[in-house]
Design an enzyme around this catalytic site. Structure first.
Site, PDB file in Angstrom:
ATOM      1  N   CYS A 253       0.841  -1.205   0.000  1.00  0.00           N
ATOM      2  CA  CYS A 253       0.000   0.000   0.000  1.00  0.00           C
ATOM      3  C   CYS A 253       0.875   1.253   0.000  1.00  0.00           C
ATOM      4  O   CYS A 253       1.481   1.592   1.023  1.00  0.00           O
ATOM      5  CB  CYS A 253      -0.921  -0.015   1.216  1.00  0.00           C
TER       6      CYS A 253
ATOM      7  N   CYS B 106      -0.386   4.088   2.321  1.00  0.00           N
ATOM      8  CA  CYS B 106      -0.124   3.837   3.744  1.00  0.00           C
ATOM      9  C   CYS B 106       1.358   4.045   4.088  1.00  0.00           C
ATOM     10  O   CYS B 106       1.679   4.595   5.134  1.00  0.00           O
ATOM     11  CB  CYS B 106      -0.481   2.397   4.135  1.00  0.00           C
ATOM     12  N   ASP B 107       2.257   3.586   3.221  1.00  0.00           N
ATOM     13  CA  ASP B 107       3.675   3.507   3.608  1.00  0.00           C
ATOM     14  C   ASP B 107       4.609   4.390   2.785  1.00  0.00           C
ATOM     15  O   ASP B 107       5.804   4.492   3.115  1.00  0.00           O
ATOM     16  CB  ASP B 107       4.154   2.040   3.483  1.00  0.00           C
TER      17      ASP B 107
END
Ligand code: NAP
Length: 327
Positions: free
Chosen positions: A136, A139-140
């Site tokens: 993701c 997300c990261d």
């Protein structure tokens, strides 16, 4: 004997399909419960920007999810955060078991459980998850500001996430096993215009390596020549497709060879009153709008199913169940 909490319809999964089903079910006055294990919205929450939802040229994935959820709740949809462990089909009603040991009953059930990212299955992938391996970018990606990242895959997801990472990282390498991307034409044009993105054609990652601070390199293999080499990188983002979350699909349900549920044009499975929608259902493409369309179809069909069932003699409910439905 403990009383079964009874609903007309239970929707399992709160992505765009499940929430749309919730909207239509509430408008059809079905007593409906939506059960979601995480936060409503599903995978869309992980999209930086959605550009193909009609009416919104650009909208953040999390914002779109929130709008779906608010819309469904504006009709009074009950959303419960719980884990479903089993769906048992029944003739009069279906039984749903929750991880806390409780049992629910519903005349109709819509399975909207979506899917999860496919794994590359190479050495280092599992061990380094969270230490440089990710599924993701939204997300990261933040952790890779001004660093080098490798993206694996050539579909829409790989290219879309690479475009996001290109805004943060110093260098993005897309590793693709063929000499042509699978992603749509607009995404291809955009990615080829990014000056810090290089596509490594005919290449596969065969191992992910680490030093004490996490991922430090990948081993690459040329699919044409077999030649191997090491490429230094700080992170590896894997977008090589998707597998359906089909654990709750009852035994005997018709499925495709790759685990998707086969339904009729009402999204109904071969178990009467059990519907499958969105990314769990076998179909040509996986798109937010198609999941939402499935949600609409299944809820309308479930409404007819419940109506017919209630009208028929087959629906002789035990008294305590009829009591919970009229509450
Ligand atoms: P996908 O379309 O199935 O693409 C998977 C990619 O990974 C393909 O390029 C495939 O290579 C590659 N791949 C598969 N297994 C591999 C392996 N073991 N090693 C190396 N490469 C591998 O999956 P997706 O990109 O996740 O998209 C899933 C669905 O969601 C699609 O229907 C897509 O259109 C949709 N989606 C749409 C959008 C959008 O509209 N903006 C965004 C994201 C996803 P080959 O090409 O050689 O098969």
């Amino acid at each position: 004997m403990s009383e079964t909490e009874m609903y007309d319809l239970i929707i399992i999964g709160g992505g765009p399909g499940g929430l749309t089903a919730g909207i239509y079910a509430m408008r059809a006055a079905l007593k409906t419960l939506l059960i979601e294990m995480g936060s409503p919205g599903g995978q869309v929450n992980n999209s930086d920007s959605v550009e193909n939802w009609p009416g919104d040229e650009h909208i953040g994935g999390a914002e779109l999810s929130m709008k779906f959820s608010q819309h469904a709740q504006s009709y009074g949809l009950e959303i419960r955060s719980a884990e479903v462990t089993e769906l048992k089909p029944g003739q009069d009603y279906h039984t749903i078991k929750l991880a806390d040991g409780s049992t629910l009953g519903a005349y109709a059930v819509i399975l909207a459980t979506g899917g999860h990212p496919r794994k590359l299955k190479v050495p280092g992938e599992d061990q380094l998850y969270g230490q440089g391996v990710s599924y993701c970018a939204v997300c990261d990606g933040f952790f890779f500001r001004d660093k080098t990242v490798v993206v694996v895959g050539g579909g829409d997801a790989a290219v879309e996430e690479s475009l996001y990472l290109a805004k943060l990282a110093k260098q993005v390498y897309i590793v693709h096993r063929r000499d042509e991307l699978r992603a749509g034409a607009i995404l291809q044009q955009r990615i080829k215009a990014e000056c810090n993105v290089e596509i490594l054609w005919n290449s596969v990652v065969t191992a992910i390596k680490a030093d004490i601070s996490g991922v430090c390199a990948v081993d690459l293999k040329d699919t044409q020549t077999g030649e191997q080499r090491e490429l230094a990188t700080d992170g590896v983002f894997i977008f090589i497709g998707f597998e359906p979350n089909n654990k709750l699909v009852p035994a005997g349900t018709k499925m495709s060879a790759n685990g998707y549920v086969i339904t009729d044009d009402k999204c109904e499975t071969n178990n009467p009153g059990i519907f499958a929608i969105g990314d769990l259902r076998e179909k040509y493409a996986k798109q937010i709008i198609l999941a939402a369309a499935d949600g609409c179809t299944a809820a309308l069909a479930a409404s007819h199913y419940v109506e017919n069932l209630k009208a028929s003699d087959a629906c002789e409910m035990p008294e305590e169940i009829n009591d919970t439905l009229s509450n």
